[in-house]
Every structure is written in structure tokens, then in C-alpha cells.
Design a protein around this motif. Structure first.
Motif: not given
Length: 148
Positions: A101-107
Motif C-alpha cells: 500500500a505504501v508504494g501506491l500511496e507515494k505514487l
């Protein structure tokens, strides 16, 4: 540039997975604590059993109670070990879900920043256009814009 984040659906799915993993982790931790508390209560109950036998039947009853208690403690120990393993697995699953989830939240955050920057750039261009047009109108009104 697209105004909406194109991976919003996937991000929502990842957040749901993370929430589900967090719920599983909380439940596993609660079971782990419960197993530990049951083990402590069983040990305390074992210590409360009187150790004095006045006759043979009391001695046999004490022996049976202790054997039963040992069996119960062994079961509780196995339950506590399983609960500990389940909690560790749930922690690992939560960590993995959080990473996804964190990767997508950063995107998404980067996309939002780009949208804001684009909006500000468009607004600044409009302000510059208005200011340039007003300056040129003022210049034409003064008569300097006719090649004089």
C-alpha cells in the motif's frame, strides 16, 4: 495530465487488504494474550491445590488432579505456541500488505503534487496573460504603441 489518480482503485484495494491484515493481527494478538492469561491462571490454580494428603483416597485425588493439570498446562502451552506463531504470521502479512500500500500511496501523493503544480502553472499563465494584455492595452492607450 489526468486529473484523477489512475491507480486509485488498486490503491483502495491495497488499503482494504492492509486494514484486513491489521484486523487479523489484532485478533491474533488478542488470542495470544488470552492464551498466556489462561496459562497463568492454570499455573495459579495448580499452586492453590493442597499438598497434604491424610489418606490414600486423598492422595489418589491429588495425583489425578495434578496429572489433569499437567495435561491442561501442556495443552495451554501448545495453544500459546500456536497463538504466538499465528501472531507472527499475522504481523508478517500486515507488514507485506503495508509495503504494497505504501508504494501506491507515494505514487498518489506524487500525482497530487503534480496536479497542484499543473494547476498553479495554469493559474500563473492566466495571470501573466492578463497582466501582459493589460500592459499592452495601457501602452496602446498612451499612443506609444503606434510606432511614434
Amino acid at each position: 495530465m489526468a486529473r484523477t489518480f489512475q491507480l486509485a482503485g488498486l490503491l483502495r484495494l491495497r488499503q482494504i487488504e492492509k486494514d484486513h491484515a491489521a484486523s487479523d493481527l489484532a485478533a491474533a494478538n488478542a488470542l495470544r494474550r488470552d492464551a498466556g492469561e489462561r496459562q497463568v491462571r492454570a499455573i495459579a490454580a495448580l499452586h492453590a491445590v493442597p499438598v497434604e494428603a491424610t489418606d490414600a483416597s486423598t492422595l489418589f485425588a491429588l495425583a489425578a488432579a495434578r496429572a489433569s493439570s499437567r495435561s491442561m498446562l501442556a495443552d495451554l502451552t501448545a495453544l500459546a505456541a500456536q497463538a504466538e506463531a499465528d501472531a507472527a504470521a499475522a504481523q508478517e502479512a500486515f507488514t507485506e500488505a503495508k509495503k504494497r500500500a505504501v508504494g501506491l500511496e507515494k505514487l498518489e501523493a506524487r500525482h497530487a503534487a503534480e496536479v497542484v503544480a499543473s494547476d498553479l502553472g495554469a493559474e500563473q499563465a492566466a495571470i501573466d496573460e492578463i497582466a501582459t494584455g493589460a500592459w499592452q492595452r495601457d501602452r496602446s492607450a498612451d499612443g506609444r504603441g503606434n510606432g511614434s
